[in-house]
Design a protein around this motif. Structure first.
Motif, PDB file in Angstrom:
ATOM      1  N   MET A   1       0.534  -0.892   0.054  1.00 12.39           N
ATOM      2  CA  MET A   1      -0.707   0.121   0.356  1.00 12.39           C
ATOM      3  C   MET A   1       0.695   1.297   0.269  1.00 12.39           C
ATOM      4  O   MET A   1       1.500   1.372   0.790  1.00 12.39           O
ATOM      5  N   SER A   2       0.571   2.199  -0.734  1.00 12.02           N
ATOM      6  CA  SER A   2       2.004   3.626  -0.734  1.00 12.02           C
ATOM      7  C   SER A   2       1.126   4.057  -0.516  1.00 12.02           C
ATOM      8  O   SER A   2      -0.651   4.336   0.031  1.00 12.02           O
ATOM      9  N   ARG A   3       2.021   5.141   0.197  1.00  8.99           N
ATOM     10  CA  ARG A   3       1.239   6.131   0.906  1.00  8.99           C
ATOM     11  C   ARG A   3       1.184   7.800   0.248  1.00  8.99           C
ATOM     12  O   ARG A   3       1.866   7.842  -0.793  1.00  8.99           O
ATOM     13  N   ALA A   4       0.382   8.525   0.697  1.00 16.75           N
ATOM     14  CA  ALA A   4       0.244   9.677  -0.754  1.00 16.75           C
ATOM     15  C   ALA A   4       0.153  10.877   0.212  1.00 16.75           C
ATOM     16  O   ALA A   4      -0.348  11.122   1.126  1.00 16.75           O
ATOM     17  N   GLY A   5       0.772  12.290   0.052  1.00 15.32           N
ATOM     18  CA  GLY A   5       0.642  13.558   0.596  1.00 15.32           C
ATOM     19  C   GLY A   5       0.089  13.740   0.251  1.00 15.32           C
ATOM     20  O   GLY A   5      -1.168  13.930  -0.973  1.00 15.32           O
ATOM     21  N   SER A   6      -0.428  15.294   0.617  1.00 17.17           N
ATOM     22  CA  SER A   6      -1.617  16.290  -0.214  1.00 17.17           C
ATOM     23  C   SER A   6      -1.453  16.407  -1.878  1.00 17.17           C
ATOM     24  O   SER A   6      -2.318  16.365  -2.340  1.00 17.17           O
TER      25      SER A   6
ATOM     26  N   ALA B   1      -1.048  29.724   2.284  1.00 17.70           N
ATOM     27  CA  ALA B   1      -1.223  29.071   3.265  1.00 17.70           C
ATOM     28  C   ALA B   1      -1.667  30.300   3.938  1.00 17.70           C
ATOM     29  O   ALA B   1      -2.927  29.919   3.869  1.00 17.70           O
ATOM     30  N   PHE B   2      -1.347  31.632   3.863  1.00 13.40           N
ATOM     31  CA  PHE B   2      -1.822  32.796   4.300  1.00 13.40           C
ATOM     32  C   PHE B   2      -3.532  33.021   3.866  1.00 13.40           C
ATOM     33  O   PHE B   2      -4.244  33.409   4.895  1.00 13.40           O
ATOM     34  N   ALA B   3      -3.670  32.854   2.761  1.00 11.27           N
ATOM     35  CA  ALA B   3      -5.022  32.758   2.615  1.00 11.27           C
ATOM     36  C   ALA B   3      -6.056  32.029   2.815  1.00 11.27           C
ATOM     37  O   ALA B   3      -7.086  32.289   3.698  1.00 11.27           O
ATOM     38  N   LEU B   4      -5.651  30.941   2.837  1.00  9.82           N
ATOM     39  CA  LEU B   4      -6.279  29.381   4.057  1.00  9.82           C
ATOM     40  C   LEU B   4      -6.601  29.887   5.204  1.00  9.82           C
ATOM     41  O   LEU B   4      -7.831  29.986   5.731  1.00  9.82           O
ATOM     42  N   HIS B   5      -5.237  30.240   5.648  1.00  8.04           N
ATOM     43  CA  HIS B   5      -5.439  31.218   7.315  1.00  8.04           C
ATOM     44  C   HIS B   5      -6.978  31.895   7.493  1.00  8.04           C
ATOM     45  O   HIS B   5      -7.051  31.942   8.751  1.00  8.04           O
ATOM     46  N   VAL B   6      -6.385  33.071   6.593  1.00 11.33           N
ATOM     47  CA  VAL B   6      -7.680  33.948   6.416  1.00 11.33           C
ATOM     48  C   VAL B   6      -9.122  33.930   6.025  1.00 11.33           C
ATOM     49  O   VAL B   6     -10.321  33.637   7.319  1.00 11.33           O
ATOM     50  N   LEU B   7      -9.328  32.756   5.588  1.00 11.58           N
ATOM     51  CA  LEU B   7     -10.518  32.118   5.178  1.00 11.58           C
ATOM     52  C   LEU B   7     -11.124  31.013   6.441  1.00 11.58           C
ATOM     53  O   LEU B   7     -12.466  30.344   6.340  1.00 11.58           O
ATOM     54  N   LEU B   8     -10.478  30.177   6.760  1.00 12.44           N
ATOM     55  CA  LEU B   8     -10.230  28.544   7.746  1.00 12.44           C
ATOM     56  C   LEU B   8     -10.189  29.258   9.157  1.00 12.44           C
ATOM     57  O   LEU B   8     -10.344  28.308   9.996  1.00 12.44           O
ATOM     58  N   GLY B   9      -9.368  30.068   9.919  1.00 13.65           N
ATOM     59  CA  GLY B   9      -8.664  30.292  10.465  1.00 13.65           C
ATOM     60  C   GLY B   9      -7.861  29.447  11.243  1.00 13.65           C
ATOM     61  O   GLY B   9      -6.852  28.663  10.430  1.00 13.65           O
ATOM     62  N   GLU B  10      -8.548  29.069  12.773  1.00 15.34           N
ATOM     63  CA  GLU B  10      -7.842  27.966  12.865  1.00 15.34           C
ATOM     64  C   GLU B  10      -7.910  26.054  11.962  1.00 15.34           C
ATOM     65  O   GLU B  10      -6.783  25.305  12.031  1.00 15.34           O
ATOM     66  N   LEU B  11      -8.729  26.287  11.308  1.00 12.24           N
ATOM     67  CA  LEU B  11      -9.069  24.822  10.571  1.00 12.24           C
ATOM     68  C   LEU B  11      -8.145  24.924   9.233  1.00 12.24           C
ATOM     69  O   LEU B  11      -8.484  23.537   9.228  1.00 12.24           O
ATOM     70  N   SER B  12      -8.063  25.963   9.156  1.00 12.02           N
ATOM     71  CA  SER B  12      -6.396  25.543   7.845  1.00 12.02           C
ATOM     72  C   SER B  12      -6.151  24.559   8.440  1.00 12.02           C
ATOM     73  O   SER B  12      -4.638  24.378   7.370  1.00 12.02           O
ATOM     74  N   SER B  13      -5.299  24.255   9.347  1.00 11.37           N
ATOM     75  CA  SER B  13      -4.429  23.668   9.827  1.00 11.37           C
ATOM     76  C   SER B  13      -4.597  21.782   9.295  1.00 11.37           C
ATOM     77  O   SER B  13      -3.578  21.149   9.387  1.00 11.37           O
ATOM     78  N   VAL B  14      -5.808  21.710   8.957  1.00 15.82           N
ATOM     79  CA  VAL B  14      -6.451  20.463   8.978  1.00 15.82           C
ATOM     80  C   VAL B  14      -6.156  20.865   7.173  1.00 15.82           C
ATOM     81  O   VAL B  14      -5.100  19.074   6.616  1.00 15.82           O
ATOM     82  N   VAL B  15      -5.752  21.145   6.499  1.00 19.22           N
ATOM     83  CA  VAL B  15      -5.582  21.679   5.185  1.00 19.22           C
ATOM     84  C   VAL B  15      -4.078  21.441   5.122  1.00 19.22           C
ATOM     85  O   VAL B  15      -4.131  21.066   4.427  1.00 19.22           O
ATOM     86  N   LEU B  16      -3.359  22.593   5.764  1.00 20.47           N
ATOM     87  CA  LEU B  16      -1.774  22.512   5.300  1.00 20.47           C
ATOM     88  C   LEU B  16      -1.154  21.641   6.190  1.00 20.47           C
ATOM     89  O   LEU B  16      -0.105  20.904   6.207  1.00 20.47           O
ATOM     90  N   ASP B  17      -2.089  20.797   7.368  1.00 20.67           N
ATOM     91  CA  ASP B  17      -0.825  20.427   8.262  1.00 20.67           C
ATOM     92  C   ASP B  17      -0.376  18.524   7.549  1.00 20.67           C
ATOM     93  O   ASP B  17      -1.376  18.258   6.958  1.00 20.67           O
ATOM     94  N   SER B  18       0.866  18.093   7.342  1.00 21.93           N
ATOM     95  CA  SER B  18       0.710  16.798   6.701  1.00 21.93           C
ATOM     96  C   SER B  18      -0.189  15.695   7.653  1.00 21.93           C
ATOM     97  O   SER B  18       0.494  15.740   8.962  1.00 21.93           O
ATOM     98  N   GLN B  19      -0.642  14.582   7.005  1.00 23.68           N
ATOM     99  CA  GLN B  19      -1.440  13.499   7.978  1.00 23.68           C
ATOM    100  C   GLN B  19      -1.267  12.331   7.213  1.00 23.68           C
ATOM    101  O   GLN B  19      -1.101  12.159   5.986  1.00 23.68           O
ATOM    102  N   HIS B  20      -0.221  11.893   7.988  1.00 21.45           N
ATOM    103  CA  HIS B  20       0.853  10.650   7.639  1.00 21.45           C
ATOM    104  C   HIS B  20      -0.739   9.709   8.049  1.00 21.45           C
ATOM    105  O   HIS B  20      -0.170   9.156   9.763  1.00 21.45           O
ATOM    106  N   LEU B  21      -1.860   8.925   7.721  1.00 20.38           N
ATOM    107  CA  LEU B  21      -1.954   7.593   8.610  1.00 20.38           C
ATOM    108  C   LEU B  21      -2.767   6.624   8.076  1.00 20.38           C
ATOM    109  O   LEU B  21      -1.799   5.733   7.089  1.00 20.38           O
TER     110      LEU B  21
END
Length: 81
Positions: free
Chosen positions: A1-6, A27-47
């Motif tokens: 199974m391969s791992r894929a980044g965003s 990233a700054f535009a996402l911070h303005v639009l989403l506030g703290e929720l932008s971390s969900v989009v910007l931070d890597s998730q390796h599950l």
């Protein structure tokens, strides 16, 4: 199974859907639009599905493009008759 980044995920979705790449959003535009929720989009998730693989679960699709193709190109079961 391969791992894929965003970026890999977006690129694969675009390839499967045969869409042109979307321009990146700073990233700054996402911070303005989403506030703290932008971390969900910007931070890597390796599950990793450790419990499933530990239980010897066999995945029908081990590659992202195979799974997306199956999900996005299957017939619509809700079509009018």
């Amino acid at each position: 199974m391969s791992r894929a980044g965003s970026e890999d995920f977006i690129r694969t979705v675009q390839h499967v859907l045969r869409r042109f790449p979307v321009f990146p959003l700073p990233a700054f535009a996402l911070h303005v639009l989403l506030g703290e929720l932008s971390s969900v989009v910007l931070d890597s998730q390796h599950l990793l599905p450790q419990r499933l693989t530990g239980a010897h679960f066999l995945f029908a699709y081990t590659q992202l493009d195979q799974a997306l193709h199956h999900l996005l190109h299957r017939p619509n079961i809700h079509t009018a008759r």
